[in-house]
Write a protein that holds these residues in place. Structure first.
Motif, mmCIF file in Angstrom:
data_model
loop_
_atom_site.group_PDB
_atom_site.id
_atom_site.type_symbol
_atom_site.label_atom_id
_atom_site.label_comp_id
_atom_site.label_asym_id
_atom_site.label_seq_id
_atom_site.Cartn_x
_atom_site.Cartn_y
_atom_site.Cartn_z
ATOM 1 N N ASN A 60 56.266 52.659 12.758
ATOM 2 C CA ASN A 60 55.236 52.833 13.781
ATOM 3 C C ASN A 60 55.344 54.219 14.389
ATOM 4 O OD1 ASN A 60 53.832 50.093 14.231
ATOM 5 N ND2 ASN A 60 55.994 49.534 14.202
ATOM 6 N N LEU A 61 54.221 54.897 14.488
ATOM 7 C CA LEU A 61 54.150 56.200 15.143
ATOM 8 C C LEU A 61 53.256 56.070 16.368
ATOM 9 C CD1 LEU A 61 53.725 58.698 12.138
ATOM 10 C CD2 LEU A 61 55.821 57.974 13.278
ATOM 11 N N TYR A 62 53.781 56.456 17.528
ATOM 12 C CA TYR A 62 53.048 56.388 18.781
ATOM 13 C C TYR A 62 52.760 57.807 19.252
ATOM 14 C CZ TYR A 62 54.881 51.611 18.680
ATOM 15 O OH TYR A 62 55.206 50.338 18.316
ATOM 16 N N LEU A 136 55.333 62.540 20.368
ATOM 17 C CA LEU A 136 55.284 61.506 19.340
ATOM 18 C C LEU A 136 56.593 60.731 19.341
ATOM 19 C CD1 LEU A 136 53.639 60.380 16.848
ATOM 20 C CD2 LEU A 136 55.036 61.937 15.457
ATOM 21 N N ALA A 137 56.482 59.420 19.272
ATOM 22 C CA ALA A 137 57.648 58.550 19.129
ATOM 23 C C ALA A 137 57.475 57.720 17.871
ATOM 24 C CB ALA A 137 57.801 57.653 20.353
ATOM 25 N N GLY A 138 58.561 57.557 17.140
ATOM 26 C CA GLY A 138 58.520 56.766 15.915
ATOM 27 C C GLY A 138 59.621 55.724 15.909
ATOM 28 N N THR A 139 59.318 54.536 15.412
ATOM 29 C CA THR A 139 60.299 53.464 15.304
ATOM 30 C C THR A 139 60.197 52.838 13.917
ATOM 31 O OG1 THR A 139 58.756 51.816 16.195
ATOM 32 C CG2 THR A 139 60.188 52.938 17.773
ATOM 33 N N ASN A 140 61.336 52.301 13.438
ATOM 34 C CA ASN A 140 61.338 51.608 12.153
ATOM 35 C C ASN A 140 61.642 50.130 12.350
ATOM 36 O OD1 ASN A 140 64.082 51.536 12.659
ATOM 37 N ND2 ASN A 140 64.586 53.134 11.177
ATOM 38 N N LEU A 170 63.576 58.450 10.128
ATOM 39 C CA LEU A 170 63.385 57.014 10.297
ATOM 40 C C LEU A 170 63.703 56.246 9.025
ATOM 41 C CD1 LEU A 170 60.093 56.935 12.404
ATOM 42 C CD2 LEU A 170 62.394 56.370 13.195
ATOM 43 N N THR A 171 63.584 56.919 7.876
ATOM 44 C CA THR A 171 63.911 56.257 6.610
ATOM 45 C C THR A 171 65.402 56.338 6.299
ATOM 46 O OG1 THR A 171 63.505 58.268 5.306
ATOM 47 C CG2 THR A 171 61.634 56.811 5.700
ATOM 48 N N ASP A 172 66.068 57.367 6.810
ATOM 49 C CA ASP A 172 67.501 57.546 6.571
ATOM 50 C C ASP A 172 68.153 57.970 7.879
ATOM 51 O OD1 ASP A 172 70.017 57.985 5.619
ATOM 52 O OD2 ASP A 172 69.527 59.711 4.374
ATOM 53 N N SER A 173 68.601 56.983 8.648
ATOM 54 C CA SER A 173 69.156 57.251 9.978
ATOM 55 C C SER A 173 70.672 57.350 9.990
ATOM 56 C CB SER A 173 68.710 56.143 10.946
ATOM 57 O OG SER A 173 69.128 54.872 10.465
ATOM 58 N N SER A 174 71.297 57.366 8.819
ATOM 59 C CA SER A 174 72.756 57.464 8.764
ATOM 60 C C SER A 174 73.216 58.854 9.198
ATOM 61 C CB SER A 174 73.255 57.165 7.358
ATOM 62 O OG SER A 174 72.679 58.064 6.424
ATOM 63 N N ALA A 175 74.443 58.937 9.721
ATOM 64 C CA ALA A 175 74.983 60.215 10.195
ATOM 65 C C ALA A 175 75.149 61.190 9.031
ATOM 66 C CB ALA A 175 76.325 59.991 10.890
#
Length: 602
Positions: A60-62, A136-140, A170-175
């Motif tokens: 979701n993109l806000y 812009l805010a994005g959530t997965n 958002l697709t790859d949130s790993s450190a």
């Protein structure tokens, strides 16, 4: 009568056809667009499409924009329209994997609270001082969150990169796993040369705060398997096993940031002088087709910084350089918005003759530069000696570059960001140390640290994201208007200067006449002098009027062009549509007339 009915019917049919086409365009053809802008600023690049293709679950993109609070802010609203249009391109291409929500966070509403919760910045630039949101805010699916707190119009050329980076995160949130290969004393401790305690190097501290950092030395045998970005700083004496591991990592598409130096003069022994050159050693560069000659450094008379001489004076050092915006590439995301980079005893980067690589310069010297033997440079303590023996070669040298492509017969893909200097990471070249109530504070005076962090963040993204570069800006200068301004000024400037000179002469003569006084300070003016004064006053009025006419003429051609552009943009389309309807109606009437004739003849 029949003709009138036919014409009316044709008009109604054309109107129905027009509205039908509009309906079809807004529904069935909503995802079909044609981008005719010069830099394709409304279209997605292949890299952005590849980032979207990697989406496994919907996101979701806000998009928050204070539409009601920005009435009259034409520039900001135009940019917001462009951002929204590009976001719609992402959503259309994603085919349901990106859900776009456009929100106007009016004051004291739940939407404003939502924008605040996401951490968006509200700028107090709206009407009556209310906060304006433009972010812009994005959530997965697992509630990971990424935001762009405020869209800066100054970074318009990197808009697509910023959007694609947010989606990728958002697709790859790993450190990000960063491996630092160096033998430098980055962790600080007691200096054996001075006996004093050296703090941790600032660049090392920054890497540890922002990424998962692992440090290895030349004595290790392999690059850790989970490495996302490998940073190599001033390599020396690497064992064969480690070199083979680095080569395998690079040829398998691993991302590398390399600081290789013809002479690392920040080494404690080198700072004492008289120990000769202290070059890096990385034979892999040459095997991959990258030519970095460690036997030569670049001197630059234009970029040299002022230093203190052994005699206590101040002189420009042609080997210690300050790169400014004139020689820093503003078109690459790594170096965009950097103002200054300081470096010392740098090398020159080129590609071998048969290399199948692409080199994109990030930092270059000026043309007022010269290649100089490293060994001689290292033994020279007086910067004025470099100036006395300097002879410009009229050639710009690349000292930092992005290098990609294939290497060797196996066509392995390389992805390297190479900097021909390691001194720029030393604290003394970019941060100032001070004591604040017992706490050591480091204040940057150059962007060396920003260059490092930007490079790591960029290399940590996917290959698709790295390929997204500057796309140009939406707004373009009115080139024809500027040309008209130049022509108008050339046409009328001489006339204006002549009138200005006449006005100055007239006012001088008028002042001289009015200053003639008799004894006791009383003004004594003859009839002839009064007539001359009146004539000069009238002449001054006439000249000023003529000057106003000239300045009006300067703008007249611009106004003509503006009116013509308004006509083309506003009136031309309706006129063309009316003509099209007229010709179609004429064709229908002609067809109807021919059918009537056939009936009569028949």
């Amino acid at each position: 009568m029949q003709r009138a009915v036919s014409f009316s019917l044709a008009t109604i049919l054309l109107a129905c056809l027009f509205f039908a086409l509009v309906f079809v365009n807004n529904t069935a053809l909503n995802s079909v667009r044609l981008d005719l802008t010069e830099n394709q600023v409304y279209s997605l690049s292949d890299g952005s499409k590849a980032v979207i293709d990697e989406l496994q679950e919907p996101i979701n993109l806000y998009f928050f924009f204070s539409d009601s609070a920005t009435k009259g802010m034409t520039g900001l609203r135009n940019y917001a329209s462009r951002v929204e249009s590009l976001l719609e391109e992402y959503a259309n291409y994603a085919d349901g994997k990106i859900r776009l929500h456009v929100i106007d966070p009016v004051p004291f509403s739940e939407y404003e609270d939502q924008a605040t919760q996401y951490g968006l910045t509200g700028a107090a630039i709206g009407q009556l001082g209310e906060a304006v949101y433009f972010g812009l805010a994005g959530t997965n699916a697992v509630d990971d969150q990424q935001v762009i707190s405020f869209f800066d119009p100054q970074k318009e050329s990197f808009l697509e990169y910023d959007l694609s980076q947010l989606i990728y995160q958002l697709t790859d949130s790993s450190a990000v796993q960063v491996t630092l290969l160096t033998d430098l004393n980055t962790v600080g401790g007691q200096n054996p040369m001075t006996g004093q305690f050296d703090p941790e190097m600032v660049f090392y501290n920054q890497l540890g705060q922002l990424f998962e950092l692992t440090t290895i030395s030349s004595q290790d045998t392999e690059v850790p398997l989970d490495t996302d970005v490998l940073i190599i700083v001033h390599p020396q004496g690497l064992n064969e096993s480690l070199q083979a591991s680095i080569e395998q990592y690079g040829l398998n598409g691993g991302r590398m940031l390399v600081f290789a130096d013809p002479h690392y003069e920040s080494d404690p022994m080198a700072l004492m002088g008289g120990v000769g050159a202290n070059p890096s050693d990385l034979p892999l560069l040459a095997s991959w087709g990258i030519d970095l000659d460690f036997s030569q450094i670049v001197l630059d008379a234009n970029l040299g910084l002022e230093v203190r001489t052994p005699q206590g004076g101040i002189a420009r050092h042609f080997g210690i350089l300050g790169f400014d915006t004139e020689v820093i590439d503003a078109g690459d995301v790594v170096t965009a918005n950097l103002d200054s980079i300081n470096a010392a005893s740098i090398g020159s980067i080129e590609l071998s003759e048969n290399a199948q690589l692409e080199l994109v310069p990030l930092l270059t010297t000026s043309a007022n530069s010269q290649l100089h033997e490293t060994a001689t440079y290292a033994m020279t303590q007086d910067p004025q000696e470099h100036a006395r023996n300097f002879a410009a070669e009229d050639k710009e040298h690349v000292v930092a570059a992005r290098i990609t492509g294939v290497s060797g017969t196996d066509l392995a893909k390389l992805n390297i960001l190479l900097v021909a200097d390691a001194d720029l990471l030393a604290d003394r070249f970019w941060v100032q140390q001070s004591n604040f109530f017992g706490q050591t504070i480091f204040t940057p005076f150059a962007n060396n640290g920003d260059l490092l962090i930007n490079a790591v963040e960029n290399l940590a993204g996917s290959d698709a994201l790295i390929s997204v570069r500057s796309r140009g800006t939406f707004s373009r200068p009115f080139e024809r208007v500027e040309a008209l301004e130049v022509a108008a000024e050339a046409k009328f400037r001489a006339q204006e200067e002549r009138l200005q000179q006449q006005l100055a002469d007239t006012e001088a003569q008028l002042a001289q006449l009015q200053s003639q006084q008799g004894d006791g300070g009383a003004l004594v003016v003859t009839e002839e002098q009064q007539a001359a004064i009146d004539e000069f006053i009238e002449q001054r009025i006439a000249i000023r009027k003529e000057l106003r006419d000239v300045r009006f003429q300067l703008d007249r051609d611009i106004d003509k062009l503006g009116n013509w552009l308004k006509f083309v943009n506003v009136a031309a389309a309706p006129v063309l549509l009316a003509l099209l309807l007229y010709f179609l109606a004429a064709i229908l009437r002609a067809g109807s007339a021919r059918r009537s004739i056939r009936k009569v003849v028949g």
